[in-house]
Design an enzyme around this catalytic site. Structure first.
Site, PDB file in Angstrom:
ATOM      1  N   LYS A 163      51.137  45.638  39.903  1.00 36.96           N
ATOM      2  CA  LYS A 163      50.136  46.423  39.186  1.00 36.96           C
ATOM      3  C   LYS A 163      48.955  46.716  40.115  1.00 36.96           C
ATOM      4  O   LYS A 163      48.158  45.842  40.412  1.00 36.96           O
ATOM      5  CB  LYS A 163      49.606  45.708  37.944  1.00 36.96           C
ATOM      6  CG  LYS A 163      48.841  46.693  37.045  1.00 36.96           C
ATOM      7  CD  LYS A 163      47.839  46.049  36.109  1.00 36.96           C
ATOM      8  CE  LYS A 163      46.483  45.849  36.719  1.00 36.96           C
ATOM      9  NZ  LYS A 163      45.781  47.077  37.121  1.00 36.96           N
ATOM     10  N   GLU A 166      43.220  34.790  44.968  1.00 40.94           N
ATOM     11  CA  GLU A 166      42.278  35.023  46.075  1.00 40.94           C
ATOM     12  C   GLU A 166      41.092  35.754  45.459  1.00 40.94           C
ATOM     13  O   GLU A 166      41.219  36.879  45.002  1.00 40.94           O
ATOM     14  CB  GLU A 166      42.967  35.859  47.160  1.00 40.94           C
ATOM     15  CG  GLU A 166      42.279  35.749  48.500  1.00 40.94           C
ATOM     16  CD  GLU A 166      41.203  36.782  48.685  1.00 40.94           C
ATOM     17  OE1 GLU A 166      40.111  36.608  48.096  1.00 40.94           O
ATOM     18  OE2 GLU A 166      41.439  37.745  49.415  1.00 40.94           O
ATOM     19  N   GLY A 192      40.338  36.101  37.788  1.00 39.94           N
ATOM     20  CA  GLY A 192      41.176  35.021  38.327  1.00 39.94           C
ATOM     21  C   GLY A 192      41.194  33.814  37.403  1.00 39.94           C
ATOM     22  O   GLY A 192      42.248  33.229  37.138  1.00 39.94           O
ATOM     23  N   GLY A 219      41.332  39.421  43.362  1.00 42.34           N
ATOM     24  CA  GLY A 219      40.333  40.152  42.594  1.00 42.34           C
ATOM     25  C   GLY A 219      39.138  39.284  42.296  1.00 42.34           C
ATOM     26  O   GLY A 219      38.791  38.392  43.079  1.00 42.34           O
ATOM     27  N   SER A 220      38.513  39.541  41.149  1.00 46.18           N
ATOM     28  CA  SER A 220      37.257  38.862  40.838  1.00 46.18           C
ATOM     29  C   SER A 220      37.494  37.427  40.365  1.00 46.18           C
ATOM     30  O   SER A 220      38.560  37.093  39.837  1.00 46.18           O
ATOM     31  CB  SER A 220      36.507  39.627  39.755  1.00 46.18           C
ATOM     32  OG  SER A 220      37.233  39.597  38.547  1.00 46.18           O
TER      33      SER A 220
END
Ligand code: NAI
Ligand code: MG
Length: 505
Positions: free
Chosen positions: A199, A274, A257, A252-253
């Site tokens: 995605k 990450e 996460g 991502g953020s």
């Protein structure tokens, strides 16, 4: 001419390669089970060129039904076509995939430049090179995934381990390195024998669709790689809650996460995260100060600071502090802001109006609280007036408790602070919830390695910054996440061990 006497909006069409123009003119559909299809609901969303604010494409928006079809297709391929290929055949497919990505680098770079705002030349040199590197590196692993025979202390037993794929992987990637992050996840996943539902971020869906097309051309069997553009709350949420997904690989953020980790707990999905950082870049007085300061500017302003590894907190030993601040501001002033398709652009816009607002908010709150703001250069006007540009900005002398010192701004905004002693530096640099990366600049080899050991970070660069390689594990300490991209360690996370006992007597 534009409306109300504005000059014409920047003409991207004239700069596009024929293949890119053709791609943009096509329908942008979901890749499910080897076929490009519309969303079951027929829904689409718009993708924009952040340098002009103009719409560039309507893209199919995957809903829960599409997610279910994609996960089922991936599950079939996992047990079927992908599992049946011999290791050498899987390696060959991945090598062809890598070669095709490399061969289409110019088209991919333009597509990603339009969609993300990043300079095409940098995308080609960095993102695509790293993506191809990940595919090639992991292709080499396919024939080297070995089990062991175990010297058990039970008589007459032959015991061995098999390394098996964990299952269907949901790869959820952000907008800052769309193609490269996708490859960091799908390359080890495919090498391990997993199948993938990718995605891309809603801001940058296009390069993932192009990648899906190349995957088919390379001979990946249907269902091995599925690509589902869409939003986090819809497509992403359906994907992370699907029972058929065995592992979620996310960049991502911190907020998303943590949400993923919490929701994965219910079904015990494997998760790797990450989540960005607030990375200290430390310059000691005995460093090559000019080189360190010049790289410090690039370390934050590259990709407009929209980089998890950005050297966003520059910590400088006091005797050279003023000189470094001056040099960084001067270097920042030399950076050319512009459209990612223009050959001379160093820095593009932020990815969206929302990110621009977020970054500007940090800077204006800092200014209101008395932090000194040095702005270098200005956002481009005229044909790019509708773009989401933010000028390179240096915040001088913010204290350690300031919002801009603690939080990831994710824009071209550098915080510079002085320090006096090594002990003080270590304590202050580590007093953050993040731990992704750090830079250390000194000519003293003992100090360099002592500082590298003391900093809580997944990666430390000494007398350089922002280096990446397919063999070098990348990921965070603390709340920057867990699990690693790249290197043999990343492959491990897509494998699980089966122990087989055989009675010999
Ligand atoms: P985000 O973490 O929400 O988006 C990243 C990806 O997660 C996108 O593909 C998004 O669609 C997906 N996502 C969002 N919600 C989801 C959900 N509930 N379930 C599944 N997938 C979901 O980040 P966003 O909002 O785009 O950016 C906000 C901030 O996050 C940035 O300003 C930056 O500080 C940080 N960030 C860090 C990145 C990094 O490289 N570590 C990359 C992108 C953002
Ligand atoms: Mg876009």
């Amino acid at each position: 001419m534009g409306l109300q006497g504005n000059p014409a909006v920047f003409d991207t069409d004239a700069l596009l390669r024929p293949g890119v123009r053709a791609f943009l003119g096509e329908r942008h559909r979901l890749l499910i089970d080897g076929v490009f299809v519309d969303a079951a609901s027929g829904a689409t969303f718009e993708s924009f060129d952040p340098a002009t604010g103009r719409k560039i494409a309507d893209v199919a928006h995957a809903g829960a039904e599409d997610v279910d079809r994609a996960v089922r297709a991936a599950a079939r391929a996992l047990e079927g076509s992908w599992a049946r290929l011999l290791p050498a055949e899987r390696e060959a497919v991945l090598r062809r995939f890598a070669a095709l990505v490399e061969g289409h680098a110019d088209d991919l770079a333009q597509i990603e430049a339009l969609d993300s705002g990043k300079p095409a030349s940098q995308i080609k040199a960095v993102d695509i090179a790293l993506g191809v590197g990940a595919l090639s590196y992991n292709a080499g692993w396919v024939t080297k995934i070995e089990g062991r025979t175990l010297p058990v202390s039970v008589p007459d037993m032959h015991v061995y381990t098999r390394r098996e794929p964990v299952g269907v992987v949901a790869a959820i990637v952000p907008w800052n390195f769309p193609l490269c992050q996708a490859c960091f996840k799908l390359a080890p996943a495919l090498a391990a024998g997993c199948t993938v539902v990718l995605k891309p971020a809603e801001q940058t869906p296009l390069s993932a669709l192009y990648l899906g097309r190349l995957a088919l051309e390379a001979g990946l069997p249907p269902g091995v790689l599925n690509v589902l553009p869409g939003f986090g709350a819809t497509t992403g949420q359906a994907l992370i809650s699907h029972p058929g997904v065995a592992k979620i690989a996310f960049t991502g953020s911190e907020r998303t996460g943590k949400h993923i980790a919490r929701s994965a707990a219910d079904s015990l999905k494997h998760v790797s995260l990450e989540l960005g950082g607030k990375n200290p870049n430390v310059i000691f007085a005995d460093a090559d100060v000019e080189a360190a300061a010049a790289v410090a500017a690039i370390a934050i302003f590259f990709y407009s600071g929209q980089v998890c590894a950005a050297g966003s907190r520059l910590m400088v030993e006091r005797p050279i502090y003023d000189r470094v601040v001056e040099t960084v501001i001067a270097e920042a002033g030399k950076l050319k802001l512009g459209h990612g398709l223009s050959g001379d652009t160093f820095m593009g816009p932020l990815v969206s109006a929302q990110q621009l607002q977020r970054v500007s908010g940090f800077v204006s709150r800092a200014a209101e609280s008395g932090v000194r703001v040095a702005q270098a250069g200005t956002a481009p006007q005229g044909a790019l007036a509708g773009g989401f540009f933010h000028a390179p900005t240096v915040l001088v002398d913010a204290d350690d408790t300031a919002e801009v010192t603690r939080e990831e701004i994710f824009g071209p905004v550098l915080v510079v602070q002085p320090f006096d002693t090594l002990g003080e530096l270590k304590a202050r640099a580590n007093a953050t919830s993040f731990g992704l990366s750090a830079g250390v600049w000194t000519r003293d080899v003992k100090k360099a390695h002592a500082t590298a050991a003391a900093l809580q970070a997944g990666t430390v660069w000494i007398n350089t910054y922002g280096q990446f390689d397919a063999t070098a594990p990348w990921g965070g300490f603390k709340q920057s996440g867990y699990g690693r991209d790249n290197g043999a360690e990343s492959l491990e996370k897509y494998l699980q061990t089966k122990t087989v006992w055989t009675a010999l007597a």
